[in-house]
Design a protein around this motif. Structure first.
Motif, PDB file in Angstrom:
ATOM      1  N   MET B  36       1.431  30.427   9.356  1.00 25.07           N
ATOM      2  CA  MET B  36       2.398  31.279   8.668  1.00 25.07           C
ATOM      3  C   MET B  36       2.789  30.754   7.292  1.00 25.07           C
ATOM      4  N   LEU B  37       2.570  29.484   7.020  1.00 26.58           N
ATOM      5  CA  LEU B  37       2.877  28.925   5.700  1.00 26.58           C
ATOM      6  C   LEU B  37       1.627  28.703   4.848  1.00 26.58           C
ATOM      7  N   CYS B  38       0.529  29.303   5.224  1.00 27.27           N
ATOM      8  CA  CYS B  38      -0.723  29.193   4.452  1.00 27.27           C
ATOM      9  C   CYS B  38      -0.796  30.378   3.491  1.00 27.27           C
ATOM     10  N   PRO B  39      -0.680  30.119   2.174  1.00 24.77           N
ATOM     11  CA  PRO B  39      -0.661  31.220   1.209  1.00 24.77           C
ATOM     12  C   PRO B  39      -1.886  32.140   1.281  1.00 24.77           C
ATOM     13  N   VAL B  42      -1.485  34.574   4.151  1.00 21.71           N
ATOM     14  CA  VAL B  42      -0.466  35.604   3.919  1.00 21.71           C
ATOM     15  C   VAL B  42      -0.956  36.632   2.900  1.00 21.71           C
ATOM     16  N   CYS B 175      -6.600  21.512   0.070  1.00 22.98           N
ATOM     17  CA  CYS B 175      -5.797  22.702   0.257  1.00 22.98           C
ATOM     18  C   CYS B 175      -5.612  23.425  -1.069  1.00 22.98           C
ATOM     19  N   THR B 176      -5.943  24.708  -1.110  1.00 20.52           N
ATOM     20  CA  THR B 176      -5.752  25.483  -2.327  1.00 20.52           C
ATOM     21  C   THR B 176      -4.886  26.677  -2.022  1.00 20.52           C
ATOM     22  N   GLU B 177      -4.577  27.427  -3.057  1.00 17.39           N
ATOM     23  CA  GLU B 177      -3.812  28.656  -2.871  1.00 17.39           C
ATOM     24  C   GLU B 177      -4.547  29.609  -1.934  1.00 17.39           C
TER      25      GLU B 177
ATOM     26  N   PHE C  85       7.366  25.044   2.985  1.00 18.81           N
ATOM     27  CA  PHE C  85       7.063  26.288   2.259  1.00 18.81           C
ATOM     28  C   PHE C  85       6.860  26.005   0.773  1.00 18.81           C
ATOM     29  N   GLU C  88       3.546  24.282   0.100  1.00 16.08           N
ATOM     30  CA  GLU C  88       2.378  25.152   0.221  1.00 16.08           C
ATOM     31  C   GLU C  88       2.304  26.160  -0.911  1.00 16.08           C
ATOM     32  N   TYR C  89       3.444  26.681  -1.332  1.00 17.70           N
ATOM     33  CA  TYR C  89       3.449  27.702  -2.384  1.00 17.70           C
ATOM     34  C   TYR C  89       3.634  27.111  -3.778  1.00 17.70           C
ATOM     35  N   ARG C  90       3.651  25.764  -3.843  1.00 13.79           N
ATOM     36  CA  ARG C  90       3.697  25.086  -5.135  1.00 13.79           C
ATOM     37  C   ARG C  90       4.843  25.585  -6.021  1.00 13.79           C
TER      38      ARG C  90
END
Lengths: 183, 183, 183, 183
Positions: B36-39, B42, B175-177, C85, C88-90
């Protein structure tokens, strides 16, 4: 579902020899009917047709463009204007110029298919039957699925004659950003 | 191509009864493994899984989510947090919470499939064979075509055993966007 | 237009020391109020706040996040979840956790500003006056223009007292993909 | 920063009378130089110019188009083709056709400004000074801020003479989807 009428074309671009549907039997054919000044064709239809050409193999799926000019005929009807457009937008597949209709009627192929405007996407199966005709936008996932379905099934030999079915999308009442309706 | 390992799950959401792959034989199964926190999940993975559920019929294609938490386990590992997430993002399909691995190892289903991170998309055919495993993004047209291909073909009864194949996409080093790589 | 109430905060992330509006006098302050499980915040509000931080110079414009949790408080109210959060969302700017309201009321800063939900964007001028309060989406061009307008003008010394104005956008009747409305 | 050269125009569309920069003194002028067959102009430049026209008030900011044809001159150089294009793409502001250069040279206004290709965006302040010249894409937030900055400041009376500055973006070596470079 009925036999896809042969293209009536006054010129071809991006191909050395004219293309006929007859010679493409055995392959699935995707035809993108467009006008170079139709915003929905430029933003959606043609990029999607490019993605079809990139996603499927040439020996399975043939992508063709069909320039069906029914508006602003004087300025977007010419071969040179279309060639410049195709160069700038990097259209990689053969494009036919639909034969002009007589006395201001719609172009002949457009008329034979009963197209309502642009962009229109045609799906023709391996046996030469017209299986889908979409006016306006269709999403990529569904289109990919439909093409694959035709790739695997469509060696049926009988051409049921029926009225053309131009797809699930409603026809807009007038010309919009997304598509251009014929008169 | 090999038999898809059964899911090892500690809880299910959006379903009255737990789901097993065994009971889904005869249908194509699409599993979206996500956090759920993986951009990338989402923005891309989950919306695409929704489109699969909208494009194909339930009796043909079953879409499942799999919450494979391998990062920030304390804060996104809980059932309540996931339920809130699913409510806000309107996830319509059943979602399994992958069973935590022992001693800090990867979750069990994630490990059984050799997943490299999230989002990962699994395609399982009607016979229960794992046919594709994509880490990262895949485009809609290709995915639609692959699902349709499985719908029409995959009644083969033999489960060839082979090493897992996790798809055509390279694994990013970190880990990337767009995706989150497991350690 | 009235004096922007001081933030009531229970914790700060991404900053060594707590931040007060008082100490930011002389600079324009942009505050993005969000919830980590609010789809409109994740897709639109926070990326736009990042672009503000990238477009304007630090010495001119300060961007702050404000985590105003009024839904799913148990699962998105924690500092660790928010930290994960933000990683992950930088999220590059300081983020305050709004002080919880008593007895299930809205968080205190949210309440002091009369916010209707998330995302809400606040524009505070160099003199500490609240100049705009937007609930929902606002386009980049207008926001860029409004910030620049504040940068050039707002050294006015008088704080006219008036009712809060939360912007030109109507409040949706319920929670949508684009924004989350407070009860 | 130097005085913006007067437009050299062979025809105007979408306006009853020709427009001169001289008569627009006191207002900020945004000029979008484009070609109707330039993909970057159609996808990015012209839609952004429309947003400028929608965001700022007419009495503050005047948006003009400039059709600077340096490629495919025969097919996109005509007034009728441009009128059809403007109709289909719903261009709401006046558009000038740049005067053709002699003997195959670049169009005269394009040449006077030292434009490298299309799309090019010009920002002219209230005093008639050219303040920015961007070749290629510029983001909305920055553009909104720059226009607002000119709106508030530029009543300076002195026109410093200097070499043209065409912006922060590098010139691509060749024509791309995003922009078209002049020879």
């Amino acid at each position: 579902m009925y036999k896809a009428p042969e293209l009536k074309v006054c010129a071809w671009l991006n191909t050395e020899a004219p293309v006929t549907l007859a010679e493409l039997r055995g392959r699935v054919v995707v035809i993108e009917a467009f006008q170079m000044l139709c915003p929905g064709c430029v933003a959606h239809g043609l990029p999607q047709a490019k993605r079809v050409a990139e996603t499927f193999r040439d020996e399975d799926v043939v992508v063709l463009g069909l320039h069906t000019v029914f508006e602003h005929v004087e300025v977007q009807g010419g071969r040179d204007a279309l060639a410049a457009f195709m160069h700038e937008y990097r259209i990689p597949f053969p494009v036919a110029i639909d034969a002009p209709g007589e006395q201001g009627r719609l172009p002949e192929t457009m008329s034979a298919y009963g197209m309502r405007g642009t962009p229109t996407l045609l799906l023709i199966d391996r046996a030469g039957l017209l299986r889908q005709q979409y006016f306006g936008a269709i999403d990529d996932m569904r289109l990919g699925a439909e093409i694959m379905s035709l790739l695997q099934h469509s060696t049926a030999s009988t051409a049921d004659r029926a009225a053309p079915d131009d797809g699930a999308l409603d026809s807009p009442a007038a010309c919009t950003e997304e598509s251009c309706a014929a008169p």
